[in-house]
Design a protein around this motif. Structure first.
Motif, PDB file in Angstrom:
ATOM      1  N   LEU A   1      41.993  33.423  40.461  1.00  0.00           N
ATOM      2  CA  LEU A   1      40.971  34.056  41.285  1.00  0.00           C
ATOM      3  C   LEU A   1      40.905  35.562  41.044  1.00  0.00           C
ATOM      4  O   LEU A   1      39.812  36.143  40.993  1.00  0.00           O
ATOM      5  CB  LEU A   1      41.225  33.774  42.765  1.00  0.00           C
ATOM      6  CG  LEU A   1      40.993  32.338  43.214  1.00  0.00           C
ATOM      7  CD1 LEU A   1      41.427  32.152  44.658  1.00  0.00           C
ATOM      8  CD2 LEU A   1      39.542  31.946  43.030  1.00  0.00           C
ATOM      9  N   VAL A   2      42.045  36.197  40.867  1.00  0.00           N
ATOM     10  CA  VAL A   2      42.066  37.633  40.565  1.00  0.00           C
ATOM     11  C   VAL A   2      41.407  37.896  39.212  1.00  0.00           C
ATOM     12  O   VAL A   2      40.614  38.838  39.054  1.00  0.00           O
ATOM     13  CB  VAL A   2      43.515  38.178  40.604  1.00  0.00           C
ATOM     14  CG1 VAL A   2      43.598  39.577  40.008  1.00  0.00           C
ATOM     15  CG2 VAL A   2      44.041  38.170  42.028  1.00  0.00           C
TER      16      VAL A   2
ATOM     17  N   SER B   1      37.996  40.017  38.593  1.00  0.00           N
ATOM     18  CA  SER B   1      37.927  41.137  37.657  1.00  0.00           C
ATOM     19  C   SER B   1      36.902  40.869  36.557  1.00  0.00           C
ATOM     20  O   SER B   1      36.234  41.791  36.086  1.00  0.00           O
ATOM     21  CB  SER B   1      39.294  41.390  37.024  1.00  0.00           C
ATOM     22  OG  SER B   1      40.221  41.771  38.014  1.00  0.00           O
ATOM     23  N   GLY B   2      36.763  39.616  36.154  1.00  0.00           N
ATOM     24  CA  GLY B   2      35.809  39.258  35.111  1.00  0.00           C
ATOM     25  C   GLY B   2      34.364  39.405  35.553  1.00  0.00           C
ATOM     26  O   GLY B   2      33.462  39.517  34.732  1.00  0.00           O
ATOM     27  N   LEU B   3      34.122  39.432  36.829  1.00  0.00           N
ATOM     28  CA  LEU B   3      32.768  39.605  37.339  1.00  0.00           C
ATOM     29  C   LEU B   3      32.380  41.078  37.432  1.00  0.00           C
ATOM     30  O   LEU B   3      31.350  41.421  38.021  1.00  0.00           O
ATOM     31  CB  LEU B   3      32.632  38.949  38.719  1.00  0.00           C
ATOM     32  CG  LEU B   3      32.747  37.425  38.733  1.00  0.00           C
ATOM     33  CD1 LEU B   3      32.738  36.891  40.147  1.00  0.00           C
ATOM     34  CD2 LEU B   3      31.601  36.817  37.930  1.00  0.00           C
ATOM     35  N   GLY B   4      33.205  41.927  36.870  1.00  0.00           N
ATOM     36  CA  GLY B   4      32.866  43.339  36.827  1.00  0.00           C
ATOM     37  C   GLY B   4      33.414  44.157  37.980  1.00  0.00           C
ATOM     38  O   GLY B   4      33.063  45.317  38.152  1.00  0.00           O
ATOM     39  N   ARG B   5      34.256  43.563  38.796  1.00  0.00           N
ATOM     40  CA  ARG B   5      34.845  44.285  39.918  1.00  0.00           C
ATOM     41  C   ARG B   5      36.347  44.314  39.735  1.00  0.00           C
ATOM     42  O   ARG B   5      37.045  43.443  40.225  1.00  0.00           O
ATOM     43  CB  ARG B   5      34.478  43.598  41.226  1.00  0.00           C
ATOM     44  CG  ARG B   5      32.970  43.545  41.401  1.00  0.00           C
ATOM     45  CD  ARG B   5      32.531  43.299  42.772  1.00  0.00           C
ATOM     46  NE  ARG B   5      33.150  44.247  43.695  1.00  0.00           N
ATOM     47  CZ  ARG B   5      33.001  44.168  44.998  1.00  0.00           C
ATOM     48  NH1 ARG B   5      32.267  43.219  45.506  1.00  0.00           N
ATOM     49  NH2 ARG B   5      33.574  45.029  45.782  1.00  0.00           N
ATOM     50  N   PRO B   6      36.840  45.299  39.017  1.00  0.00           N
ATOM     51  CA  PRO B   6      38.289  45.333  38.780  1.00  0.00           C
ATOM     52  C   PRO B   6      39.067  45.485  40.080  1.00  0.00           C
ATOM     53  O   PRO B   6      38.606  46.124  41.024  1.00  0.00           O
ATOM     54  CB  PRO B   6      38.479  46.545  37.868  1.00  0.00           C
ATOM     55  CG  PRO B   6      37.269  47.378  38.066  1.00  0.00           C
ATOM     56  CD  PRO B   6      36.152  46.453  38.453  1.00  0.00           C
TER      57      PRO B   6
END
Length: 170
Positions: free
Chosen positions: A94-95, A99-104
């Motif tokens: 999930l982390v 992060s892969g969705l552009g929200r580090p």
């Protein structure tokens, strides 16, 4: 001729010694589980009378109870650690997805310590729930490994709730 197997004194399980033996001492847990199972078996008055008269069990039967308890312990212990690894793996996935969705994931300590504690609380509560749900039940629901699962669930769920609450209040 006396039995080579030490006698088992029937006694029901108590929470903290059982959890301690589960985590750190295989043999002690097997003995505690055999004593618990014996206490369940001799609960009816006729079986208790036979046990008190010394006519209930042989050393071979008691050793078979210990070995069965040890086998159930090893199965429960492996399920415990596998489910913990699975929960941590899902959390890490999930982390990574987050992060892969552009929200580090940016954590600044100690300001974001509440988020970390809340996440740990969620992990512990979920782990306890998975352990409780993956158990195999007997007819009575009172075998030692079933009692252990209930103890693990309660301990881990309360621990997870405490971490989550501390994280919210942080």
């Amino acid at each position: 001729m006396p039995s080579p197997v030490p006698p088992v004194v029937p006694k029901r399980l108590s929470t903290f010694p059982t959890l301690w033996a589960f985590l750190f001492s295989r043999q002690r847990f097997a003995n505690m589980a055999a004593a618990h199972d014996l206490a369940i078996i001799i609960q009816p008055a006729d079986q208790l009378a036979r046990y008190n008269a010394g006519a209930w069990s042989t050393g071979t039967e008691l050793e078979a109870m210990r070995q069965a308890s040890l086998a159930r312990l090893l199965r429960t212990r492996s399920q415990f650690w596998r489910s913990g690894l699975a929960i941590v793996g899902v959390f890490m996935l999930l982390v990574i997805m987050y992060s892969g969705l552009g929200r580090p994931l940016e954590l600044v300590f100690p300001d974001d310590m509440g988020k970390v504690l809340a996440a740990l609380g969620a992990i512990f509560a979920t782990w306890g729930s998975v352990i409780q749900l993956t158990g195999v039940e007997s007819w009575s629901g009172e075998s030692a490994d079933e009692k252990l699962r209930s103890m693990l669930f309660q301990t881990m769920f309360v621990l997870g709730g405490a971490f989550a609450l501390i994280g919210v209040l942080w």
